[in-house]
Design an enzyme around this catalytic site. Structure first.
Site, short mmCIF file in Angstrom:
data_model
loop_
_atom_site.label_atom_id
_atom_site.label_comp_id
_atom_site.label_asym_id
_atom_site.label_seq_id
_atom_site.Cartn_x
_atom_site.Cartn_y
_atom_site.Cartn_z
N LEU A 159 1.05 -1.14 -6.51
CA LEU A 159 0.39 0.15 -6.67
C LEU A 159 1.25 1.21 -5.99
CD1 LEU A 159 -3.32 -0.79 -5.92
CD2 LEU A 159 -2.31 -0.28 -8.15
N PRO A 160 1.30 2.43 -6.53
CA PRO A 160 2.13 3.46 -5.90
C PRO A 160 1.72 3.71 -4.44
CG PRO A 160 1.43 4.16 -8.08
CD PRO A 160 0.64 2.91 -7.76
N CYS A 161 2.69 3.59 -3.54
CA CYS A 161 2.45 3.92 -2.13
C CYS A 161 2.53 5.43 -1.93
CB CYS A 161 3.45 3.20 -1.24
SG CYS A 161 3.25 1.41 -1.21
N ASN A 162 3.56 6.05 -2.51
CA ASN A 162 3.66 7.50 -2.54
C ASN A 162 2.82 7.99 -3.71
OD1 ASN A 162 6.03 8.30 -0.52
ND2 ASN A 162 6.58 6.38 -1.53
N ARG A 192 0.23 7.02 0.95
CA ARG A 192 -0.98 6.39 1.48
C ARG A 192 -0.62 5.27 2.46
NH1 ARG A 192 -1.62 1.43 -0.64
NH2 ARG A 192 -0.36 0.95 -2.48
#
Length: 360
Positions: A159-162, A192
């Site tokens: 999942l996108p961290c940024n 996140r």
């Protein structure tokens, strides 16, 4: 909230990891024990174009970091393409269908749809740049990587961290080097969950600053200050072996002050039209190079000669050819190719040092 003011990634890595070691609290995570800062951390880069981490203990792979950024600029989401730089990369991040769910480049340039856009794929690079060209004072220039429709409650490997990037054009900026343009484009990246070693001061410092420099070029601007807002800023316990670095990371700054320089991605001219053309050539070259290397074969020189941007001719293509030589076991040949790059190139210096460490 902690704020880290840094000249470049080398400064940031030394200071950020030192703070985690001093103030971090041990917590479990899905990927192993971590030390987590008790509150969000903001890293402020005054010279984000100095993006190459030179620390020999951290031993960052410059070929992977550069080519992953090119892959992102091309809007790709096939992690198999990156297996040539890190073995079994795709095994770690590909979903069942073989694609990378949260690939930033795909989210930037292809993931979102809007009626009326080409093939219904929204290129956020083009949209953000158009907004900034039309009105440099806009507060609505936002690039998003988080899609709540498909990301919320999804048990994905990636999942996108940024999650979001905010852009702000300023006539004056915090940078210690303000170039001769009407506006510099500051970027604020919201994250996140940020692994300080492999994320914030590894991949993010490279691909986010390159993304920012290209969008700035599309808008006829130069990149200004880069701020990384890390809501959960942490370091994995398994990375503790890298932390003699807290005593030696200053070496990167000494290199940038005395020995190496960063090549402007969109060209040397400060003319807005030239910057826009330079950025478009970089995006075109990114797509063409990724397609040329799709089969995993070494880069053909005939294809390499078709690169249209200075950054590709002087930096990306020589780095790729050197990595091809390295993969063949020709370490001396790889170093020779890197030594032919423009004088004082930061990527050349990092590539040579990385290969030489593997020759010992």
């Amino acid at each position: 909230m902690d704020i880290i003011y840094a000249r470049n990634v080398n400064d940031a890595y030394a200071e950020g990891t030192a703070r985690i070691l001093k103030h971090g609290q041990s917590e479990p995570s899905r990927d192993g024990p971590v030390f987590v800062m008790p509150h969000p951390v903001v890293t402020v880069y005054n010279r984000p174009w100095e993006r190459v981490l030179m620390d020999p203990v951290r031993d960052a792979n410059p070929f992977f970091q550069l080519m992953e950024s090119v892959w992102k600029l091309a809007g790709r989401r096939d992690p198999q393409w990156l297996d040539r730089y890190i073995r079994k990369f795709s095994e770690r991040f590909a979903e069942e269908g073989g694609e990378m769910h949260g690939a930033y480049g795909y989210r930037w340039r292809r993931h979102f749809n809007r009626e009326g856009s080409t093939y219904n794929q929204l290129d956020q690079f083009a949209e953000v740049a158009e907004m900034l060209r039309r009105d440099p004072t806009t507060r609505r220039a936002v690039l998003t990587m988080w899609d709540p429709v498909i990301d919320c409650n999804l048990p994905s490997r990636d999942l996108p961290c940024n999650t979001h990037v905010y852009f702000r054009a300023l006539r004056e900026c915090d940078s210690v080097e303000f170039r001769n343009v009407d506006h510099a484009l500051d970027i604020t990246v919201c994250c996140r969950s940020n692994d300080a070693v492999m994320g914030a001061y590894g991949a993010n410092a490279v691909h986010m600053s390159i993304m920012g420099e290209v969008i700035a070029g599309l808008a006829g601007m130069r990149l200004g200050t880069y701020r990384q807002v890390s809501n959960n800023f942490h370091m994995y316990e398994r990375d503790l072996a890298n932390f003699s670095v807290t005593k030696s990371s200053g070496i990167g700054n000494e290199y940038y002050k005395e020995q190496i320089v960063a090549q402007p991605i969109c060209g040397e001219s400060d003319d807005p039209s030239s910057l826009e053309i330079g950025a478009k050539l970089v995006l075109s070259d990114s797509r063409c190079l990724c397609e040329a290397l799709d089969g995993g074969e070494p880069l053909d020189m005939a294809l390499a000669q078709h690169a249209k941007s200075d950054w590709f001719r002087d930096t990306v293509i020589p780095m790729q050819r050197a990595h091809d030589a390295y993969r063949r076991g020709d370490h001396a040949g790889a170093i020779e190719l890197l030594a032919r790059m423009p004088e004082r190139s930061d990527w050349s210096a990092a590539g040579i040092a990385w290969i030489e460490r593997r020759m010992k």
